[in-house]
Design a protein around this motif. Structure first.
Motif, PDB file in Angstrom:
ATOM      1  N   GLU C 207       0.990  -1.312  -0.089  1.00 17.09           N
ATOM      2  CA  GLU C 207       0.139   0.009  -0.018  1.00 17.09           C
ATOM      3  C   GLU C 207       0.903   1.335  -0.148  1.00 17.09           C
ATOM      4  OE1 GLU C 207      -3.256   0.859  -0.114  1.00 17.09           O
ATOM      5  OE2 GLU C 207      -3.576  -1.366  -0.855  1.00 17.09           O
ATOM      6  N   GLU C 208       2.213   1.260   0.701  1.00 15.18           N
ATOM      7  CA  GLU C 208       3.203   2.337   0.718  1.00 15.18           C
ATOM      8  C   GLU C 208       3.188   2.851  -0.596  1.00 15.18           C
ATOM      9  OE1 GLU C 208       5.052   4.720   3.281  1.00 15.18           O
ATOM     10  OE2 GLU C 208       2.966   3.846   3.635  1.00 15.18           O
ATOM     11  N   VAL C 209       3.018   2.006  -1.602  1.00 17.16           N
ATOM     12  CA  VAL C 209       3.631   2.775  -3.118  1.00 17.16           C
ATOM     13  C   VAL C 209       2.861   3.836  -3.331  1.00 17.16           C
ATOM     14  CG1 VAL C 209       4.662   0.947  -3.857  1.00 17.16           C
ATOM     15  CG2 VAL C 209       2.317   1.149  -4.245  1.00 17.16           C
ATOM     16  N   LEU C 210       1.564   4.345  -2.913  1.00 19.81           N
ATOM     17  CA  LEU C 210       0.878   5.318  -3.484  1.00 19.81           C
ATOM     18  C   LEU C 210       1.425   6.397  -2.793  1.00 19.81           C
ATOM     19  CD1 LEU C 210      -2.756   3.944  -3.805  1.00 19.81           C
ATOM     20  CD2 LEU C 210      -1.298   4.707  -5.622  1.00 19.81           C
ATOM     21  N   ARG C 211       1.708   6.227  -1.441  1.00 18.40           N
ATOM     22  CA  ARG C 211       2.346   7.464  -0.689  1.00 18.40           C
ATOM     23  C   ARG C 211       3.561   8.130  -0.877  1.00 18.40           C
ATOM     24  NH1 ARG C 211       2.415   8.421   5.083  1.00 18.40           N
ATOM     25  NH2 ARG C 211       2.142  10.669   4.430  1.00 18.40           N
ATOM     26  N   ARG C 212       4.368   7.342  -1.601  1.00 18.07           N
ATOM     27  CA  ARG C 212       5.731   7.537  -1.961  1.00 18.07           C
ATOM     28  C   ARG C 212       5.930   8.245  -3.251  1.00 18.07           C
ATOM     29  NH1 ARG C 212       9.519   2.482  -0.710  1.00 18.07           N
ATOM     30  NH2 ARG C 212      11.022   4.228  -1.166  1.00 18.07           N
ATOM     31  N   GLY C 213       4.966   8.542  -3.774  1.00 20.13           N
ATOM     32  CA  GLY C 213       4.907   9.284  -5.157  1.00 20.13           C
ATOM     33  C   GLY C 213       5.316   8.682  -6.247  1.00 20.13           C
ATOM     34  N   PHE C 214       5.262   7.424  -6.393  1.00 24.42           N
ATOM     35  CA  PHE C 214       5.586   6.657  -7.615  1.00 24.42           C
ATOM     36  C   PHE C 214       4.615   7.135  -8.548  1.00 24.42           C
ATOM     37  CE2 PHE C 214       7.363   3.364  -4.519  1.00 24.42           C
ATOM     38  CZ  PHE C 214       8.573   4.403  -4.213  1.00 24.42           C
ATOM     39  N   SER C 215       4.829   6.833  -9.870  1.00 23.83           N
ATOM     40  CA  SER C 215       3.893   6.922 -10.889  1.00 23.83           C
ATOM     41  C   SER C 215       4.089   6.064 -11.982  1.00 23.83           C
ATOM     42  CB  SER C 215       3.767   8.362 -11.289  1.00 23.83           C
ATOM     43  OG  SER C 215       5.259   8.848 -11.829  1.00 23.83           O
TER      44      SER C 215
ATOM     45  N   THR D  31      -0.052  21.599   9.757  1.00 24.64           N
ATOM     46  CA  THR D  31      -1.170  21.106   8.748  1.00 24.64           C
ATOM     47  C   THR D  31      -0.803  20.397   7.977  1.00 24.64           C
ATOM     48  OG1 THR D  31      -0.772  23.966   8.863  1.00 24.64           O
ATOM     49  CG2 THR D  31      -1.957  22.852   7.267  1.00 24.64           C
ATOM     50  N   LEU D  32       0.414  19.837   7.399  1.00 30.60           N
ATOM     51  CA  LEU D  32       0.606  18.717   6.820  1.00 30.60           C
ATOM     52  C   LEU D  32       0.119  17.400   7.413  1.00 30.60           C
ATOM     53  CD1 LEU D  32       4.087  19.198   5.125  1.00 30.60           C
ATOM     54  CD2 LEU D  32       1.859  18.483   3.952  1.00 30.60           C
ATOM     55  N   HIS D  33       0.159  17.336   8.788  1.00 31.05           N
ATOM     56  CA  HIS D  33      -0.128  16.362   9.522  1.00 31.05           C
ATOM     57  C   HIS D  33      -1.793  16.068   9.437  1.00 31.05           C
ATOM     58  CE1 HIS D  33       0.466  13.071  12.267  1.00 31.05           C
ATOM     59  NE2 HIS D  33      -0.600  13.600  13.052  1.00 31.05           N
ATOM     60  N   GLN D  34      -2.254  17.311   9.791  1.00 30.58           N
ATOM     61  CA  GLN D  34      -3.624  17.358   9.553  1.00 30.58           C
ATOM     62  C   GLN D  34      -4.253  16.825   8.329  1.00 30.58           C
ATOM     63  OE1 GLN D  34      -5.664  17.927  12.212  1.00 30.58           O
ATOM     64  NE2 GLN D  34      -4.114  18.238  13.601  1.00 30.58           N
ATOM     65  N   ILE D  35      -3.793  17.431   7.339  1.00 37.87           N
ATOM     66  CA  ILE D  35      -4.386  17.441   5.791  1.00 37.87           C
ATOM     67  C   ILE D  35      -4.155  15.505   5.607  1.00 37.87           C
ATOM     68  CG2 ILE D  35      -3.799  17.641   3.663  1.00 37.87           C
ATOM     69  CD1 ILE D  35      -3.398  20.625   4.182  1.00 37.87           C
ATOM     70  N   THR D  36      -3.038  15.266   5.931  1.00 33.30           N
ATOM     71  CA  THR D  36      -2.615  13.840   5.211  1.00 33.30           C
ATOM     72  C   THR D  36      -3.575  12.900   6.300  1.00 33.30           C
ATOM     73  OG1 THR D  36      -0.570  13.887   6.916  1.00 33.30           O
ATOM     74  CG2 THR D  36      -0.378  14.071   4.495  1.00 33.30           C
ATOM     75  N   THR D  37      -3.823  13.215   7.417  1.00 31.32           N
ATOM     76  CA  THR D  37      -4.846  12.007   8.298  1.00 31.32           C
ATOM     77  C   THR D  37      -6.174  12.479   7.748  1.00 31.32           C
ATOM     78  OG1 THR D  37      -4.438  13.752  10.011  1.00 31.32           O
ATOM     79  CG2 THR D  37      -3.293  11.788  10.098  1.00 31.32           C
ATOM     80  N   HIS D  38      -6.485  13.732   7.746  1.00 28.67           N
ATOM     81  CA  HIS D  38      -8.204  13.982   7.551  1.00 28.67           C
ATOM     82  C   HIS D  38      -8.701  13.892   6.011  1.00 28.67           C
ATOM     83  CE1 HIS D  38      -7.374  15.370  11.680  1.00 28.67           C
ATOM     84  NE2 HIS D  38      -8.601  14.783  12.103  1.00 28.67           N
ATOM     85  N   ALA D  90      11.441  14.402   5.607  1.00 27.00           N
ATOM     86  CA  ALA D  90      11.890  13.038   5.171  1.00 27.00           C
ATOM     87  C   ALA D  90      11.020  12.207   5.936  1.00 27.00           C
ATOM     88  CB  ALA D  90      13.373  13.118   5.409  1.00 27.00           C
ATOM     89  N   LEU D  91      10.575  12.269   7.352  1.00 28.51           N
ATOM     90  CA  LEU D  91      10.210  11.215   8.048  1.00 28.51           C
ATOM     91  C   LEU D  91       8.765  11.237   7.533  1.00 28.51           C
ATOM     92  CD1 LEU D  91      11.503  11.883  11.656  1.00 28.51           C
ATOM     93  CD2 LEU D  91      12.300  10.280   9.853  1.00 28.51           C
ATOM     94  N   LEU D  92       8.113  12.225   7.045  1.00 29.85           N
ATOM     95  CA  LEU D  92       6.725  11.847   6.485  1.00 29.85           C
ATOM     96  C   LEU D  92       6.671  11.350   5.282  1.00 29.85           C
ATOM     97  CD1 LEU D  92       4.751  13.092   8.482  1.00 29.85           C
ATOM     98  CD2 LEU D  92       4.247  15.082   6.952  1.00 29.85           C
ATOM     99  N   PHE D  93       7.569  11.899   4.445  1.00 27.77           N
ATOM    100  CA  PHE D  93       7.533  11.289   2.925  1.00 27.77           C
ATOM    101  C   PHE D  93       8.957  10.944   2.603  1.00 27.77           C
ATOM    102  CE2 PHE D  93       4.363  14.921   3.162  1.00 27.77           C
ATOM    103  CZ  PHE D  93       3.158  13.932   2.890  1.00 27.77           C
ATOM    104  N   GLU D 112      16.191  21.134   8.265  1.00 25.88           N
ATOM    105  CA  GLU D 112      16.603  20.662   9.748  1.00 25.88           C
ATOM    106  C   GLU D 112      15.994  19.050   9.640  1.00 25.88           C
ATOM    107  OE1 GLU D 112      14.842  23.047  12.168  1.00 25.88           O
ATOM    108  OE2 GLU D 112      15.877  25.050  11.490  1.00 25.88           O
ATOM    109  N   GLY D 113      16.839  18.239  10.071  1.00 27.89           N
ATOM    110  CA  GLY D 113      16.385  16.888  10.084  1.00 27.89           C
ATOM    111  C   GLY D 113      16.815  15.952   8.880  1.00 27.89           C
ATOM    112  N   ASN D 114      17.236  16.665   7.819  1.00 33.89           N
ATOM    113  CA  ASN D 114      17.405  15.821   6.553  1.00 33.89           C
ATOM    114  C   ASN D 114      19.105  15.371   6.681  1.00 33.89           C
ATOM    115  OD1 ASN D 114      18.122  14.676   4.066  1.00 33.89           O
ATOM    116  ND2 ASN D 114      16.531  16.115   3.059  1.00 33.89           N
ATOM    117  N   GLU D 115      19.315  14.249   6.510  1.00 28.11           N
ATOM    118  CA  GLU D 115      20.773  13.837   6.914  1.00 28.11           C
ATOM    119  C   GLU D 115      21.590  13.982   5.465  1.00 28.11           C
ATOM    120  OE1 GLU D 115      21.894  12.244  10.120  1.00 28.11           O
ATOM    121  OE2 GLU D 115      20.399  13.792  10.568  1.00 28.11           O
TER     122      GLU D 115
END
Lengths: 130, 204, 368, 178
Positions: C207-215, D31-38, D90-93, D112-115
Motif C-alpha cells: 500500500e505504501e507505494v501510493l504514498r511515496r509518489g511513484f507513478s 498542517t501537513l499532518h492534519q491534511i494527510t490524516t483527515h 523526510a520522516l513524513l515522505f 533541519e532533520g535531513n541527513e
C-alpha cells in the motif's frame, strides 16, 4: 511459473527475416530522400532581405550576427546588413524564420555537414529564393 | 559574397596542396585497416546518445563501415562526445579518453561541442570542447541526424587514412601543457592524475 | 570466513546504464548490500536558463529536458502558459497535440524495449524496435521538421499544419506496428529467457507505494490503475476511449507487460484521433502581443502522463516577459532515488541494468 | 475531502482540480499532518521553490496529490531569504529527502532533520547557489569559460541604419551646397 517449450522456440520466428530484403539505408552510397519542411541549413533571399535584425533579436542562443554586405541586392535593405549564423550555437528551432518580416530567411532540407575544424562552423546562408 | 561555411571556402585552395601522401605501402595498408575498424566507446555523454542507437542498429547500420560499439575505453578507438558536457562529465570523459590506447580519435556531436550551442549561457556546461580535449571531427546539427553522424565517420576515415601528424592524439601528447592548463583552470590541480606519466618513457 | 565488501561504480561510463548517471554499489560477492545514486553529469541548469528567456524563446529549450521523449515537456510547457494566460486552444490543435503525444509515447516505449532487451542480452529486439521507432520519427520529420526535437507544440496551438496525406500515412504505420507488436510478443515478451530473468526481480509492492509518489508503470505494475490521462485529464483525453492496463506482480516482468499493453492502447487512441480529427479549424491561437507576451503574477501546476510516469511542471509568472520560475519534476527523480536505492539492495549485480531499465530512469530529467 | 479543507483553511481554488493554501513556517508540519490524516491528499509529488527577490522571500510550494491522482493541493510557505531553514519532511515522505537535497543545493535552503544534504548535481560548487536570482549565469559563464572567436564582425543594426541615414542626408546636402 512454468516455462513452456513454446516460449523457448517462439523467438526463433525471427529467423524468417533471413529471406527478406534488408531495410538498411546505406547512407554514403545512397542518399536518402530529403523531406520537404525539414529544418536544415538556412537560406536567405538577399533580394528581399531588409536587414531588420528581427532574427537576431529573437534568437535565444545569440547565434546570429548581422554582417555588412558587399553590394546591396535589395534597395530596401536599410541597414546594409545580412544575417550570418553560427552553427556552434544554432538549435534549428526556426524561430528566426517565423519572425522574418519579408519571409526571406528560410530553412532548406539539407543538413549534413562534418568538419575537423571548429572555426569553420560560421554559416553564410545561401542566396536562394524559396 | 561567399556562401555556405565561409572560412571553409577560403581554405579550400590551401588544402588541395597539403594532402600529398608520402606514406609507404605498408603504412597505407595499416591506415586502411585502422580506418575500417573503428571501435566506439559506448559512453552517451549528452543528448546525442539518443541518435546513437538508430545509427548502430539496423536502419542505418554503421557496422557497414566497420564501426562497432565497445564497453570499455581500453578497447576503444573513438570517443563520441555527444553534445553538451558538464564539468562533472568532462572529468570522466577526460579519464576515459586518457585510458584509451592510441591511435584514438574524438568526434564532437552537435552545436554544443563547438560553441556552447543552446546552453551557451549555462553555468554548468563547457563551451569549447577543443580547449580540453583534441577533437578530430565535428558534426553539424542539434541533434545531428544519423546520416550526419555517418558523414562524420566517413570524413574521419579519410583523416585516419591520411595519417597526418595533426591527428588529435598526437596533438594531445605534444600540446599536453595547453590542454592540462585549461583542465586545471576548470577543475583545479588536485583532481586529475597527470596523463604525461603514461607516456613518460615514450619517444615523442 | 572474512566477508569482504567492495564498492563499485556502475556508470557513468557503462553500457548497462540508462544514461549518463551512476549507481554506487556496495557488493558482498555478487549481492548488493547498499546502493546510492549519483546524478549531475547532465545538469544544464534549465530552470535558470528559462528565467533568462522570453516565453517564446523558452519553449524551444524545454523539449531538451527529457531526450528520449521530448513532447510531454512541450505539452506541459504550453499547457502551463495557456492556463496562466487564459488562452483557449482550438479543438483541431488539441487533437494534433494528442496525436503527437501518443506517437511520442509509442516511440519511447519502443526505445525502452531496446534497452530492456539489451539488458538481458536479446540484441535482435533492439535492432527491430529501434527501426520501428525510426518509422515514427520519419512521420515526425514530415509533421514538425525535426527528428528528435520537434519544437512543435507551442503555447496557443501547434506550429505547422498537417502535411498532405499525413493521417493516411500514420494510419498505414499503425497497421504495420500492430502486426509488429505480435512479432515482439513472440520475440521478447513471451521469450522464456526474458521471463526467466525478469519474473520475481525488482519487486515493488504494498500500500505504501501510493504514498511515496511513484507513478507510471511502477504503480500500474503493482495493481494501481493510475494514469493522469484518465485521473486528471488534460487536452482531449476525457473524450477518447482507452483502458489502463495493470498487472499485480510488481516485478520487472509485470512492468514490461504493462508497457506491452500500453503500446496497443496508444495505437487505439491514435486510431480514434485519426477518425475524429476535425477537417477544418485553426491550429494556432495567436498570443496577445506575440513577441512581448507576458504572464500574470500567478502560479500553476500542470502534469501530463509521459511514457514513464507523471511529468509535472510548476510555473510562476511575475508580470514580465520572462517566467519567474519553472520547476520540472519528471518521474525519474523519485524513481532513481527513493525507489531504486532500496530496491537494489539484495539484488544481484547483473540485475541492476534490468531494474533500472524497467523503472524507465532517464537522467536528463532528474537533474535538468 | 474538500469539505474538511474548506472548513478549516482558507482554500484558494486555482482550477477545479488544483487548490492552494498559504501556511506559515511554524504551521507547516502541523498542517501537513492534519491534511494527510483527515483528507486523501497524502502524497508529496513535488517540492518547489520560487525566489521573490524583490520581496525578500522564498516561496516554497509543497505539492500534495491524492491517492487517485485526480486533485492537487499546493501548500505555500514563505520564508525570509536570509533566514533559510525549514523543517524536513523526510520522516513524513521518503521522497522528500531527495527533493530537499536538490533545493538545498540550488537555493541554499537548509532542511533541519535531513541527513543527506550533500552534493546533488553540482560537483565542488563554491559560488552562490545557482538558482537564486542574484546569481548571474552569464557573468559566471564569461568568467569561467571562453567562447569561440571569429564573430567580432557583428554589427549593431540600429547604428548601421543611423549611419546610412546620415550618409544619405549628407550625400543629399553636398550636391545642393555645391
Amino acid at each position: 511459473m512454468k516455462f513452456e517449450l513454446k516460449n523457448s522456440l517462439a523467438p526463433l520466428s525471427a529467423l524468417s527475416k533471413i529471406f527478406e530484403h534488408p531495410q538498411t539505408l546505406c547512407y554514403p552510397e545512397v542518399k536518402s530522400e530529403t523531406v520537404s519542411g525539414y529544418r536544415g541549413f538556412h537560406i536567405n533571399d538577399l533580394s528581399t532581405c531588409i536587414g531588420c535584425a528581427n532574427c537576431q533579436d529573437v534568437c535565444m542562443n545569440e547565434a546570429i550576427d548581422m554582417i555588412a554586405i558587399d553590394k546591396d541586392k535589395n534597395p530596401k535593405n536599410n541597414s546594409g546588413c545580412i544575417p550570418r549564423i553560427d552553427y556552434g550555437r544554432c538549435c534549428w528551432c526556426s524561430l528566426c524564420t517565423d519572425v522574418c518580416p519579408p519571409d526571406s530567411l528560410k530553412l532548406e532540407s539539407e543538413c549534413i555537414w562534418a568538419d575537423d575544424d571548429a572555426n569553420r562552423f560560421l554559416y553564410q546562408p545561401k542566396d536562394k529564393p524559396c | 559574397m561567399d556562401e555556405g561555411f565561409i572560412p571553409y571556402q577560403q581554405s579550400l585552395e590551401d588544402e588541395e596542396q597539403s594532402i600529398k601522401s608520402t606514406q609507404s605501402v605498408i603504412e597505407q595498408a595499416i591506415a586502411w585497416f585502422r580506418a575500417h575498424s573503428m571501435f566506439v566507446l559506448a559512453y552517451g555523454t549528452g543528448c546525442g546518445a539518443i541518435e546513437m542507437p538508430p545509427t548502430f542498429t539496423s536502419r542505418y547500420d554503421i557496422e557497414r563501415l566497420g564501426v562497432v560499439g565497445v564497453a570499455t575505453p581500453r578497447q576503444a578507438d573513438i570517443l563520441i562526445v555527444s553534445g553538451y558536457c558538464s564539468p562533472k562529465t568532462l572529468k570522466r570523459v577526460i579519464r576515459s579518453y586518457e585510458q584509451m590506447s592510441e591511435p584514438k580519435y574524438i568526434i564532437g556531436l552537435g552545436s554544443c561541442t563547438i560553441n556552447g550551442g543552446m546552453y551557451w549561457d549555462s553555468y554548468n556546461t563547457i563551451k569549447k570542447l577543443d580547449d580540453f580535449l583534441p577533437v578530430d571531427m565535428y558534426v553539424n546539427g542539434c541533434m545531428p541526424r544519423p546520416e550526419a553522424l555517418i558523414e562524420g565517420f566517413v570524413k574521419l576515415q579519410e583523416k585516419i587514412r591520411a595519417n597526418s601528424s595533426e591527428a588529435g592524439y598526437i596533438q594531445y601528447r605534444t600540446r599536453y601543457a595547453h590542454y592540462r592548463a585549461n583542465q586545471e583552470r576548470l577543475f583545479g590541480t588536485q583532481v586529475q592524475p597527470r596523463y604525461e606519466e603514461n607516456f613518460a618513457g615514450m619517444n615523442l | 570466513m572474512e566477508r569482504k565488501v567492495i564498492t563499485i561504480y556502475h556508470g557513468p561510463q557503462h553500457p548497462g546504464i540508462t544514461g549518463n548517471m551512476s549507481v554506487e554499489l556496495d557488493l558482498m560477492g555478487e549481492t548488493i548490500t547498499r546502493a546510492r545514486t549519483h546524478v549531475g553529469y547532465l545538469h544544464r541548469g534549465f530552470e535558470k536558463l528559462i528565467e533568462r528567456r522570453t516565453i517564446i524563446q523558452a519553449f524551444t529549450i524545454v523539449c531538451r529536458i527529457c531526450v528520449p521523449e521530448p513532447d510531454p515537456n512541450e505539452a506541459n510547457f504550453a499547457l502551463a502558459v495557456e492556463r496562466l494566460a487564459g488562452i483557449e486552444v482550438s479543438e483541431r490543435a488539441s487533437y494534433i497535440r494528442v496525436m503527437v503525444l501518443e506517437m511520442a509515447r509509442l516511440g519511447a516505449q519502443l526505445l525502452w524495449m531496446a534497452g530492456q532487451s539489451g539488458s538481458v542480452g536479446l540484441g535482435t529486439v533492439g535492432q527491430w524496435s529501434i527501426y520501428d521507432r525510426d518509422l515514427i520519427l520519419d512521420l515526425f520529420e514530415q509533421l514538425t521538421g525535426g527528428r528528435v526535437y520537434h519544437m512543435y507544440i507551442y503555447p496557443g496551438g501547434v506550429r505547422r499544419e498537417l502535411p498532405d496525406g499525413f493521417l493516411e500515412r500514420l494510419s498505414a504505420l499503425l497497421d504495420y506496428l500492430q502486426k509488429r507488436l505480435d512479432a515482439y510478443d513472440r520475440l521478447f515478451f513471451d521469450n522464456a529467457s526474458f521471463q526467466k530473468r525478469a519474473i520475481g526481480v525488482g519487486v515493488v509492492r504494498g500500500e505504501e507505494v501510493l504514498r511515496r509518489g511513484f507513478s507510471g508503470q511502477v504503480l500500474r505494475g503493482c495493481g494501481f490503475a493510475r494514469d493522469l490521462r484518465r485521473d486528471n485529464p488534460y487536452l482531449l483525453y476525457d473524450q477518447l476511449e482507452f483502458d489502463i492496463p495493470t498487472q499485480s506482480a510488481g516485478d520487472v516482468y509485470a512492468r514490461a507487460l504493462v508497457r506491452r499493453a500500453e503500446m496497443r492502447e496508444s495505437i487505439r487512441i491514435l486510431r480514434q484521433v485519426i477518425a475524429q480529427m476535425p477537417e477544418e479549424g485553426a491550429i494556432m491561437q495567436k498570443l496577445p502581443k506575440h513577441r512581448k507576451f507576458t504572464l500574470p503574477k500567478e502560479d500553476t501546476y500542470v502534469a501530463v502522463e509521459s511514457a514513464r510516469g507523471e511529468f509535472g511542471y510548476y510555473m510562476a509568472g511575475d508580470g514580465s516577459e520572462m517566467i519567474r520560475r519553472m520547476q520540472v519534476k519528471g518521474p525519474s527523480l523519485i524513481h532513481a532515488f527513493s525507489l531504486l536505492e532500496p530496491l537494489l539492495v539484495g539484488e544481484e549485480l547483473s540485475n541492476v541494468a534490468l531494474i533500472m531499465n524497467s523503472l524507465g530512469i532517464c537522467p536528463p530529467e532528474i537533474e535538468r | 475531502m474538500m469539505s474538511y479543507l474548506e472548513e478549516h483553511y482558507e482554500l484558494i481554488h486555482k482550477t477545479p482540480r488544483l487548490f492552494a493554501l498559504h501556511v506559515t513556517r511554524e504551521q507547516l508540519l502541523d498542517t501537513l499532518h492534519q491534511i494527510t490524516t483527515h483528507t486523501s491528499f497524502d502524497t508529496l509529488s513535488q517540492l518547489t521553490c520560487t525566489d521573490w527577490i524583490e520581496e525578500e522571500r522564498f516561496e516554497l510550494g509543497y505539492m500534495l496529490t491524492n491517492a487517485l491522482r485526480s486533485h492537487n493541493l499546493m501548500l505555500k510557505c514563505s520564508i525570509a531569504r536570509d533566514k533559510v531553514t525549514m523543517p524536513s519532511l523526510a520522516l513524513l515522505f521518503a521522497q522528500a529527502e531527495v527533493m530537499e537535497r536538490e533545493l538545498h543545493e540550488m537555493f541554499g535552503i537548509g532542511f533541519e532533520g535531513n541527513e543527506t544534504l550533500y552534493d546533488f548535481a553540482l560537483e565542488g560548487w563554491c559560488d552562490i547557489p545557482p538558482m537564486r536570482r542574484e546569481f548571474d549565469t552569464l557573468a559566471y559563464v564569461n568568467a569561467h569559460y571562453d567562447f569561440r572567436e571569429g564573430r567580432e564582425d557583428n554589427l549593431d543594426v540600429k547604428e548601421e541604419i543611423k549611419k546610412r541615414k546620415a550618409a544619405a542626408k549628407s550625400a543629399k546636402e553636398t550636391p545642393s551646397g555645391a
